[in-house]
Design a protein around this motif. Structure first.
Motif, PDB file in Angstrom:
ATOM      1  N   MET A  47      -3.443  -0.806  11.487  1.00  5.57           N
ATOM      2  CA  MET A  47      -3.593  -1.346  12.835  1.00  5.57           C
ATOM      3  C   MET A  47      -3.330  -2.845  12.914  1.00  5.57           C
ATOM      4  SD  MET A  47      -7.003   0.823  13.497  1.00  5.57           S
ATOM      5  CE  MET A  47      -7.777  -0.426  14.509  1.00  5.57           C
ATOM      6  N   GLY A  48      -3.780  -3.563  11.925  1.00  9.38           N
ATOM      7  CA  GLY A  48      -3.769  -5.020  12.035  1.00  9.38           C
ATOM      8  C   GLY A  48      -2.551  -5.658  11.401  1.00  9.38           C
ATOM      9  N   GLY A  49      -2.586  -6.962  11.345  1.00  7.61           N
ATOM     10  CA  GLY A  49      -1.462  -7.722  10.785  1.00  7.61           C
ATOM     11  C   GLY A  49      -1.834  -8.393   9.480  1.00  7.61           C
ATOM     12  N   ILE A  50      -2.647  -7.696   8.678  1.00  8.87           N
ATOM     13  CA  ILE A  50      -3.174  -8.326   7.467  1.00  8.87           C
ATOM     14  C   ILE A  50      -2.053  -8.750   6.506  1.00  8.87           C
ATOM     15  CG2 ILE A  50      -3.603  -6.163   6.226  1.00  8.87           C
ATOM     16  CD1 ILE A  50      -6.243  -7.404   5.182  1.00  8.87           C
ATOM     17  N   LYS A  51      -0.918  -8.051   6.571  1.00  6.20           N
ATOM     18  CA  LYS A  51       0.210  -8.410   5.682  1.00  6.20           C
ATOM     19  C   LYS A  51       0.719  -9.817   5.999  1.00  6.20           C
ATOM     20  CE  LYS A  51       1.814  -3.875   4.333  1.00  6.20           C
ATOM     21  NZ  LYS A  51       1.889  -2.787   5.329  1.00  6.20           N
ATOM     22  N   ASP A  52       0.735 -10.155   7.290  1.00  7.08           N
ATOM     23  CA  ASP A  52       1.175 -11.510   7.671  1.00  7.08           C
ATOM     24  C   ASP A  52       0.218 -12.553   7.103  1.00  7.08           C
ATOM     25  OD1 ASP A  52       3.059 -10.225   9.156  1.00  7.08           O
ATOM     26  OD2 ASP A  52       1.976 -10.416  11.062  1.00  7.08           O
ATOM     27  N   LEU A  53      -1.067 -12.233   7.159  1.00  3.59           N
ATOM     28  CA  LEU A  53      -2.072 -13.178   6.644  1.00  3.59           C
ATOM     29  C   LEU A  53      -1.909 -13.339   5.134  1.00  3.59           C
ATOM     30  CD1 LEU A  53      -4.633 -14.888   7.214  1.00  3.59           C
ATOM     31  CD2 LEU A  53      -5.989 -12.824   6.763  1.00  3.59           C
ATOM     32  N   ALA A  54      -1.641 -12.214   4.456  1.00  5.21           N
ATOM     33  CA  ALA A  54      -1.468 -12.261   2.999  1.00  5.21           C
ATOM     34  C   ALA A  54      -0.266 -13.136   2.645  1.00  5.21           C
ATOM     35  CB  ALA A  54      -1.288 -10.848   2.453  1.00  5.21           C
ATOM     36  N   ALA A  55       0.827 -12.958   3.404  1.00  3.48           N
ATOM     37  CA  ALA A  55       2.034 -13.743   3.115  1.00  3.48           C
ATOM     38  C   ALA A  55       1.758 -15.233   3.330  1.00  3.48           C
ATOM     39  CB  ALA A  55       3.166 -13.266   4.011  1.00  3.48           C
ATOM     40  N   LYS A  56       1.070 -15.508   4.417  1.00  6.64           N
ATOM     41  CA  LYS A  56       0.791 -16.894   4.791  1.00  6.64           C
ATOM     42  C   LYS A  56      -0.114 -17.603   3.779  1.00  6.64           C
ATOM     43  CE  LYS A  56      -0.904 -19.041   9.003  1.00  6.64           C
ATOM     44  NZ  LYS A  56      -1.549 -18.809  10.275  1.00  6.64           N
ATOM     45  N   THR A  57      -1.027 -16.833   3.185  1.00  9.30           N
ATOM     46  CA  THR A  57      -2.027 -17.455   2.293  1.00  9.30           C
ATOM     47  C   THR A  57      -1.741 -17.157   0.817  1.00  9.30           C
ATOM     48  OG1 THR A  57      -3.494 -15.519   2.499  1.00  9.30           O
ATOM     49  CG2 THR A  57      -3.869 -17.328   4.037  1.00  9.30           C
ATOM     50  N   GLY A  58      -0.583 -16.508   0.532  1.00  9.41           N
ATOM     51  CA  GLY A  58      -0.243 -16.187  -0.860  1.00  9.41           C
ATOM     52  C   GLY A  58      -1.269 -15.268  -1.506  1.00  9.41           C
ATOM     53  N   SER A  59      -1.793 -14.304  -0.738  1.00 12.04           N
ATOM     54  CA  SER A  59      -2.858 -13.427  -1.253  1.00 12.04           C
ATOM     55  C   SER A  59      -2.352 -12.010  -1.440  1.00 12.04           C
ATOM     56  CB  SER A  59      -4.016 -13.328  -0.262  1.00 12.04           C
ATOM     57  OG  SER A  59      -4.311 -14.573   0.249  1.00 12.04           O
ATOM     58  N   GLU A  60      -3.033 -11.284  -2.307  1.00 17.14           N
ATOM     59  CA  GLU A  60      -2.763  -9.856  -2.410  1.00 17.14           C
ATOM     60  C   GLU A  60      -3.790  -9.096  -1.575  1.00 17.14           C
ATOM     61  OE1 GLU A  60      -1.402  -7.947  -5.840  1.00 17.14           O
ATOM     62  OE2 GLU A  60      -0.840  -9.822  -6.827  1.00 17.14           O
ATOM     63  N   ILE A  61      -3.414  -7.869  -1.196  1.00 21.46           N
ATOM     64  CA  ILE A  61      -4.307  -7.017  -0.390  1.00 21.46           C
ATOM     65  C   ILE A  61      -4.711  -5.820  -1.243  1.00 21.46           C
ATOM     66  CG2 ILE A  61      -4.514  -5.614   1.695  1.00 21.46           C
ATOM     67  CD1 ILE A  61      -2.026  -7.125   2.767  1.00 21.46           C
ATOM     68  N   ILE A  62      -5.995  -5.520  -1.276  1.00 23.25           N
ATOM     69  CA  ILE A  62      -6.462  -4.288  -1.926  1.00 23.25           C
ATOM     70  C   ILE A  62      -7.283  -3.520  -0.893  1.00 23.25           C
ATOM     71  CG2 ILE A  62      -7.783  -3.289  -3.821  1.00 23.25           C
ATOM     72  CD1 ILE A  62      -7.372  -5.883  -5.368  1.00 23.25           C
ATOM     73  N   PRO A  63      -6.783  -2.356  -0.443  1.00 27.09           N
ATOM     74  CA  PRO A  63      -7.558  -1.592   0.542  1.00 27.09           C
ATOM     75  C   PRO A  63      -8.868  -1.096  -0.066  1.00 27.09           C
ATOM     76  CG  PRO A  63      -5.295  -0.740   0.327  1.00 27.09           C
ATOM     77  CD  PRO A  63      -5.513  -1.703  -0.793  1.00 27.09           C
ATOM     78  N   ALA A  64      -9.922  -1.115   0.701  1.00 31.47           N
ATOM     79  CA  ALA A  64     -11.201  -0.549   0.250  1.00 31.47           C
ATOM     80  C   ALA A  64     -12.054  -0.207   1.459  1.00 31.47           C
ATOM     81  CB  ALA A  64     -11.953  -1.528  -0.644  1.00 31.47           C
TER      82      ALA A  64
END
Ligand code: NAI
Length: 270
Positions: A47-64
């Motif tokens: 639903m959200g735009g968490i990928k954009d946030l990850a790109a912007k902050t150089g972070s990885e995403i782990i769903p949980a």
């Protein structure tokens, strides 16, 4: 920017979209020099735009899913691998009431909904700390923060069973915070934030009236999501090392008000 989190590693739960309080915390933590993993429920990823946030902050995403011990174990293990060591800060920014979503009145709760909302909004905080504690995943002088609302102490009728969930959440912060402080020198606090226009906030019935009432009651006005992020950063920094087991009001003064002039004006008859 003050480099307040230089060299610190964290996990941030709950960034759904750019209005989310967790989103602002991630942006500010990045600006202050932190590295972190972003996590959210698998369904929220779509639903959200968490990928954009990850790109912007150089972070990885782990769903949980924060109610699943398996997911949380995986999250904490993988985060330590990605970040190359133990964790310095964790933000729990998660809330959801099924009774609110389905329009069930507080006096006519569906208890399966109650249990689910309690698990997501409150017990998940215990589960997160359980995993961090038992894996010895936190560095000494680390900091864990969860977000809460003043309906834990006072009546806000439309907050429904989230009021009870928040009371439980705040109690977990104290109870687990004792053991985390004693055994690992980690601090645990809750921030009690003003009403804030986010997806979770706007799910509360009558939110518009609620937020403008709080604005008029508070001498400094409502605290924004970005201001909440700034306060959270201070609690993750080394400037607040001995603050623990606290429920900290971040609400422009609302919680200590009886009445303000601008609210009174509406009730004075000409
Ligand atoms: P939000 O809707 O942006 O964030 C809530 C998050 O909880 C979402 O990212 C959602 O995906 C996540 N979530 C729900 N179920 C989950 C699960 N099973 N596992 C993992 N994550 C799950 O809204 P907001 O306002 O940023 O909420 C963050 C926190 O701040 C919540 O604890 C909320 O109760 C609290 N808060 C919000 C206020 C407001 O007026 N918006 C006021 C005071 C506290």
């Amino acid at each position: 920017m003050y480099n307040l989190l230089k060299g610190k590693k964290g996990i941030i739960f709950g960034a759904l979209d750019e209005n989310s309080i967790a989103w602002k915390v991630a942006e500010r933590a990045h600006e202050e020099g932190a590295e972190f993993v972003l996590t959210n429920a698998p369904i929220a990823m779509r639903m959200g735009g968490i990928k954009d946030l990850a790109a912007k902050t150089g972070s990885e995403i782990i769903p949980a899913d924060a109610t699943s011990m398996d997911d949380l174990n995986n999250l904490v293990e993988k985060s330590m691998e990605i970040l190359g060591g133990k964790i310095d800060f964790v933000l729990h920014s998660i809330g959801m009431s099924v009774n609110v979503r389905k329009g069930k009145h507080y006096t006519d709760s569906n208890y399966d909904f109650t249990t689910k909302g309690w698990d997501v909004s409150a017990v998940s905080f215990h589960k997160v700390m359980n995993v961090l504690y038992n894996k010895q995943a936190m560095n000494e002088w680390g900091s864990i923060v969860a977000l809460t609302y003043m309906a834990a102490q006072r009546v806000f009728p439309d907050y429904n069973d989230m009021a009870d969930n928040k009371a439980y959440l705040e109690s977990i912060a104290r109870s687990f915070g004792y053991f985390f402080g004693r055994d690992h020198k980690v601090r645990v606090n809750t921030i009690s934030q003003s009403p804030t226009p986010t997806t979770a906030g706007q799910g509360v019935k009558g939110f518009d009236g609620f937020i403008s009432y709080a604005e008029k009651m508070s001498p400094l006005g409502n605290a924004t999501a970005l201001e909440c992020a700034d306060y959270t950063i201070s609690l993750f920094s080394d400037l607040t090392k001995k603050v623990t087991l606290q429920n900290l009001f971040h609400d422009g003064g609302f919680s200590n008000m009886g009445v303000s002039d601008s609210v009174m004006e509406r009730f004075i008859e000409e």
